[in-house]
Design an enzyme around this catalytic site. Structure first.
Site, mmCIF file in Angstrom:
data_model
loop_
_atom_site.group_PDB
_atom_site.id
_atom_site.type_symbol
_atom_site.label_atom_id
_atom_site.label_comp_id
_atom_site.label_asym_id
_atom_site.label_seq_id
_atom_site.Cartn_x
_atom_site.Cartn_y
_atom_site.Cartn_z
ATOM 1 N N HIS A 142 -9.465 1.018 5.117
ATOM 2 C CA HIS A 142 -8.159 1.206 5.772
ATOM 3 C C HIS A 142 -8.358 2.142 6.960
ATOM 4 C CE1 HIS A 142 -4.041 2.463 6.502
ATOM 5 N NE2 HIS A 142 -3.662 1.390 5.840
ATOM 6 N N ASN B 284 0.868 -1.183 0.000
ATOM 7 C CA ASN B 284 0.000 0.000 0.000
ATOM 8 C C ASN B 284 0.905 1.233 0.000
ATOM 9 O OD1 ASN B 284 -1.809 2.053 0.507
ATOM 10 N ND2 ASN B 284 -2.180 1.479 2.649
ATOM 11 N N TRP B 285 0.968 1.893 -1.155
ATOM 12 C CA TRP B 285 1.879 3.043 -1.277
ATOM 13 C C TRP B 285 1.329 4.301 -0.594
ATOM 14 C CZ3 TRP B 285 3.936 3.172 -7.050
ATOM 15 C CH2 TRP B 285 4.669 2.001 -7.287
ATOM 16 N N GLY C 234 2.805 -1.238 4.265
ATOM 17 C CA GLY C 234 2.764 0.184 3.928
ATOM 18 C C GLY C 234 4.150 0.691 3.601
ATOM 19 N N GLY C 235 4.781 1.337 4.578
ATOM 20 C CA GLY C 235 6.074 2.001 4.380
ATOM 21 C C GLY C 235 7.111 1.154 3.651
ATOM 22 N N GLU D 18 -6.775 4.566 8.064
ATOM 23 C CA GLU D 18 -6.616 6.005 7.787
ATOM 24 C C GLU D 18 -7.892 6.551 7.148
ATOM 25 O OE1 GLU D 18 -2.961 5.595 5.591
ATOM 26 O OE2 GLU D 18 -1.954 4.986 7.438
ATOM 27 N N GLU E 171 -5.197 -5.262 10.801
ATOM 28 C CA GLU E 171 -4.174 -4.245 11.018
ATOM 29 C C GLU E 171 -4.447 -3.522 12.338
ATOM 30 O OE1 GLU E 171 -2.305 -3.001 7.017
ATOM 31 O OE2 GLU E 171 -4.025 -1.709 7.373
ATOM 32 N N SER F 256 3.542 -2.210 10.321
ATOM 33 C CA SER F 256 5.002 -2.151 10.487
ATOM 34 C C SER F 256 5.708 -3.444 10.077
ATOM 35 C CB SER F 256 5.369 -1.755 11.921
ATOM 36 O OG SER F 256 4.904 -0.441 12.191
ATOM 37 N N GLY G 173 2.511 2.071 10.776
ATOM 38 C CA GLY G 173 3.480 3.151 10.626
ATOM 39 C C GLY G 173 4.201 3.517 11.909
HETATM 40 C C1 PEP Z 1 -0.721 0.095 5.991
HETATM 41 O O1 PEP Z 1 -0.686 1.204 5.498
HETATM 42 O O2 PEP Z 1 -1.683 -0.649 5.771
HETATM 43 C C2 PEP Z 1 0.393 -0.333 6.847
HETATM 44 C C3 PEP Z 1 0.316 -1.503 7.430
HETATM 45 O O3 PEP Z 1 1.432 0.542 6.982
HETATM 46 P P1 PEP Z 1 2.877 0.214 7.634
HETATM 47 O O4 PEP Z 1 3.345 -1.083 7.027
HETATM 48 O O5 PEP Z 1 3.734 1.371 7.229
HETATM 49 O O6 PEP Z 1 2.682 0.096 9.095
#
Ligand code: PEP
Length: 257
Positions: A94, A9-10, A230-231, A96, A163, A209, A169
């Site tokens: 998600h 997931n960018w 994500g990251g 966010e 999640e 993460s 993050g």
């Molecule tokens: C995400 O955006 O779904 C995510 C899990 O981000 P990160 O891996 O950066 O925690």
């Protein structure tokens, strides 16, 4: 046997040119990884170009969100009709989007629309830190699942991503064992809402993460079918490593080692 899925997931990163550069640099090594489905979810603006670039590739494309209507007076929104020829998956709910765009309310309509248009939804669910600390994790997840699947009689090949919000993050993660137990409970809930067969077929990912250093801890757990990343998905070498570690573990478990 559930095929593991590694989804990147960018978020709101990468211009069109940067997206091309990132995918071009990574596509060949990712295609060489077997036994794992690999998915990239760039911003909407890059979907068309990347769909062209990945036309003959095993790498799949997903959107990070969509509206539930197919067209109309919804300024700034993008519809399932607009993305259905560009991508196979769409992330829904998600955290966010739940936090900033009210997706607690819309996840159900979006899932229905995605299924209608033949796009596979990746439903994200997860608890906040205070909910986790006060022992409310399961209650929260069950409520999110009931809301998301309300009045949906067949969830098809939907994917669920567990999640924990406090892990996104933040550099903090659940342990493999905690994530595995929670995902086991999610699977039981699916079985109570649908049938055992649906529950045993549905792929449930861990997200929060995930890095090259901790992916093994998660994907070696029997209930965990991959990761939403994500990251680390913005770092080609790390993302490749996450996918190749997943492939290695999946092949070991296929061979019973
Ligand atoms: C995400 O955006 O779904 C995510 C899990 O981000 P990160 O891996 O950066 O925690």
């Amino acid at each position: 046997m559930r095929i593991p899925l590694i989804a990147g997931n960018w978020k709101m990163n990468k211009t069109v040119d940067e997206s091309i550069a990132l995918v071009t640099g990574i596509v060949k090594p990712l295609e060489d990884i077997k036994g794992v489905e690999i998915l990239i979810c760039p911003p909407f603006t890059s979907l068309h170009t990347l769909a062209d670039l990945l036309k003959n590739s095993s790498i799949k494309l997903g959107a990070q969100n969509m509206h539930y209507e197919d067209k109309g007076a919804f300024t700034g929104e993008v519809s399932p009709l607009m993305i259905k020829d560009l991508c196979q998956y769409v992330i829904i709910g998600h955290s966010e989007r739940r936090q900033y765009f009210n997706d607690d309310e819309y996840a159900n309509k979006k899932i229905k629309a995605a299924i209608n248009f033949g796009i596979v939804p990746i439903l994200c669910i997860g608890e906040k830190l205070e909910e986790n600390m006060s022992g409310k994790t399961i209650e929260v997840l069950e409520r999110q699942l009931e809301q998301a699947f309300n009045d949906i009689h067949n969830i098809g090949d939907i994917v669920i991503a567990y999640e924990p919000i406090w892990a996104i993050g933040s550099g903090k993660t659940a342990t493999g064992e905690q994530a595995n137990n929670t995902i086991g409970v999610i699977r039981q809930k699916i079985s109570s809402l649908y049938e055992n067969k649906t529950a045993s077929n549905v792929r449930i990912l861990y997200g929060g993460s995930v890095t090259a250093d901790n992916i093994t801890e998660f994907v070696q757990q029997p209930e965990i079918d991959g990761a939403l990343v994500g990251g680390a998905s913005l770092k080609p070498e790390i993302f490749r490593h996450i996918a190749s570690q997943t492939s290695r573990i999946a092949s070991q478990s296929r061979n019973g080692c």
